[in-house]
Design a protein around this motif. Structure first.
Motif, PDB file in Angstrom:
ATOM      1  N   ARG A 168       1.035  -1.149   0.003  1.00 36.24           N
ATOM      2  CA  ARG A 168       0.059  -0.028   0.167  1.00 36.24           C
ATOM      3  C   ARG A 168       0.882   1.343   0.092  1.00 36.24           C
ATOM      4  O   ARG A 168       0.527   2.178  -0.733  1.00 36.24           O
ATOM      5  N   ILE A 169       1.981   1.139   0.763  1.00 36.42           N
ATOM      6  CA  ILE A 169       2.705   2.546   0.809  1.00 36.42           C
ATOM      7  C   ILE A 169       3.580   2.536  -0.685  1.00 36.42           C
ATOM      8  O   ILE A 169       3.528   3.751  -1.146  1.00 36.42           O
ATOM      9  N   THR A 170       3.949   1.535  -1.140  1.00 33.67           N
ATOM     10  CA  THR A 170       4.748   1.703  -2.548  1.00 33.67           C
ATOM     11  C   THR A 170       3.702   2.037  -3.484  1.00 33.67           C
ATOM     12  O   THR A 170       4.019   2.821  -4.352  1.00 33.67           O
ATOM     13  N   GLY A 171       2.434   1.898  -3.591  1.00 38.41           N
ATOM     14  CA  GLY A 171       1.275   2.172  -4.248  1.00 38.41           C
ATOM     15  C   GLY A 171       1.172   3.913  -4.268  1.00 38.41           C
ATOM     16  O   GLY A 171       1.156   4.312  -5.188  1.00 38.41           O
ATOM     17  N   GLY A 199      14.680   4.805  -4.818  1.00 37.62           N
ATOM     18  CA  GLY A 199      13.380   4.570  -4.069  1.00 37.62           C
ATOM     19  C   GLY A 199      12.438   4.483  -4.870  1.00 37.62           C
ATOM     20  O   GLY A 199      11.608   3.522  -4.703  1.00 37.62           O
ATOM     21  N   TYR A 200      12.173   5.046  -6.076  1.00 36.95           N
ATOM     22  CA  TYR A 200      11.159   5.006  -7.032  1.00 36.95           C
ATOM     23  C   TYR A 200      11.213   3.786  -7.727  1.00 36.95           C
ATOM     24  O   TYR A 200      10.266   3.039  -7.864  1.00 36.95           O
ATOM     25  N   LEU A 229       9.296  -1.611  -8.727  1.00 35.59           N
ATOM     26  CA  LEU A 229       9.443  -3.070  -8.847  1.00 35.59           C
ATOM     27  C   LEU A 229       8.673  -3.879  -7.625  1.00 35.59           C
ATOM     28  O   LEU A 229       8.019  -4.763  -8.065  1.00 35.59           O
ATOM     29  N   HIS A 230       8.780  -3.283  -6.284  1.00 33.27           N
ATOM     30  CA  HIS A 230       7.974  -3.851  -5.310  1.00 33.27           C
ATOM     31  C   HIS A 230       6.551  -3.857  -5.501  1.00 33.27           C
ATOM     32  O   HIS A 230       6.015  -5.224  -5.184  1.00 33.27           O
ATOM     33  N   HIS A 231       6.042  -3.297  -5.885  1.00 36.09           N
ATOM     34  CA  HIS A 231       4.549  -2.865  -6.049  1.00 36.09           C
ATOM     35  C   HIS A 231       4.049  -4.054  -7.306  1.00 36.09           C
ATOM     36  O   HIS A 231       3.192  -4.715  -7.361  1.00 36.09           O
ATOM     37  N   MET A 232       5.053  -4.142  -8.275  1.00 37.03           N
ATOM     38  CA  MET A 232       4.599  -4.811  -9.535  1.00 37.03           C
ATOM     39  C   MET A 232       4.793  -6.391  -9.043  1.00 37.03           C
ATOM     40  O   MET A 232       4.186  -7.201  -9.398  1.00 37.03           O
ATOM     41  N   VAL A 233       5.764  -6.780  -8.028  1.00 36.24           N
ATOM     42  CA  VAL A 233       6.161  -8.116  -7.780  1.00 36.24           C
ATOM     43  C   VAL A 233       5.163  -8.422  -6.788  1.00 36.24           C
ATOM     44  O   VAL A 233       4.386  -9.593  -6.725  1.00 36.24           O
ATOM     45  N   GLY A 234       4.514  -7.476  -5.891  1.00 37.93           N
ATOM     46  CA  GLY A 234       3.421  -7.586  -5.015  1.00 37.93           C
ATOM     47  C   GLY A 234       2.119  -8.061  -5.938  1.00 37.93           C
ATOM     48  O   GLY A 234       1.307  -8.739  -5.182  1.00 37.93           O
ATOM     49  N   GLY A 235       1.878  -7.370  -6.829  1.00 36.63           N
ATOM     50  CA  GLY A 235       0.708  -7.400  -7.605  1.00 36.63           C
ATOM     51  C   GLY A 235       0.770  -8.704  -8.126  1.00 36.63           C
ATOM     52  O   GLY A 235      -0.354  -9.418  -8.481  1.00 36.63           O
TER      53      GLY A 235
END
Length: 131
Positions: free
Chosen positions: A30-33, A75-76, A81-87
């Motif tokens: 959620r934070i990375t989103g 950080g961006y 990438l973290h949001h993509m992998v989490g998705g």
């Protein structure tokens, strides 16, 4: 009349819950989103500067080239990438797989490791291509 509110359950809060990897990765997702909104503004700023002329483009590139600018871009990159992998992890769940506790915990830990490795890979490719 009896007071019926005394027997109602109390809603648990973070002092009661034990942090587990799936919970942490949900929060980080959620934070990375949210961070991607700010990062997208930076991408738009860079594109607008490129369309506005060489002086504006050079100025924005100079800002992104500073230590703070590079840390923000790093950080961006990680947030993206973290949001993509989490998705992808959520997509796997949407297909009906990975609900077992051991599997979901491994996937949560793998999300962090994979996103960090991909971030390093993207930046290494960026450095190699630059030279």
């Amino acid at each position: 009349m009896a007071n019926t509110t005394n027997n109602r359950p109390i809603s648990p809060h973070l002092q009661i819950y034990k942090l587990i990897p799936t919970m942490v990765m949900s929060i980080v997702h959620r934070i990375t989103g949210g961070a991607l909104y700010v990062g997208s503004l930076l991408v738009a700023w860079w594109l607008i500067a490129a369309a506005s002329g060489q002086a504006h483009y050079d100025w924005v590139n100079w800002i992104f080239g500073t230590i703070i600018g590079k840390l923000i871009l790093l950080g961006y990159t990680w947030a993206l990438l973290h949001h993509m992998v989490g998705g992808l992890r959520h997509f796997y769940w949407d297909m009906g797989f990975g609900y077992e506790k051991s599997v979901s915990t491994k996937m949560a830990k793998a999300t962090l490791v994979i996103s960090l490795c991909l971030t390093v890979l993207v930046w290494l490719i960026g450095v190699v291509v630059r030279f």
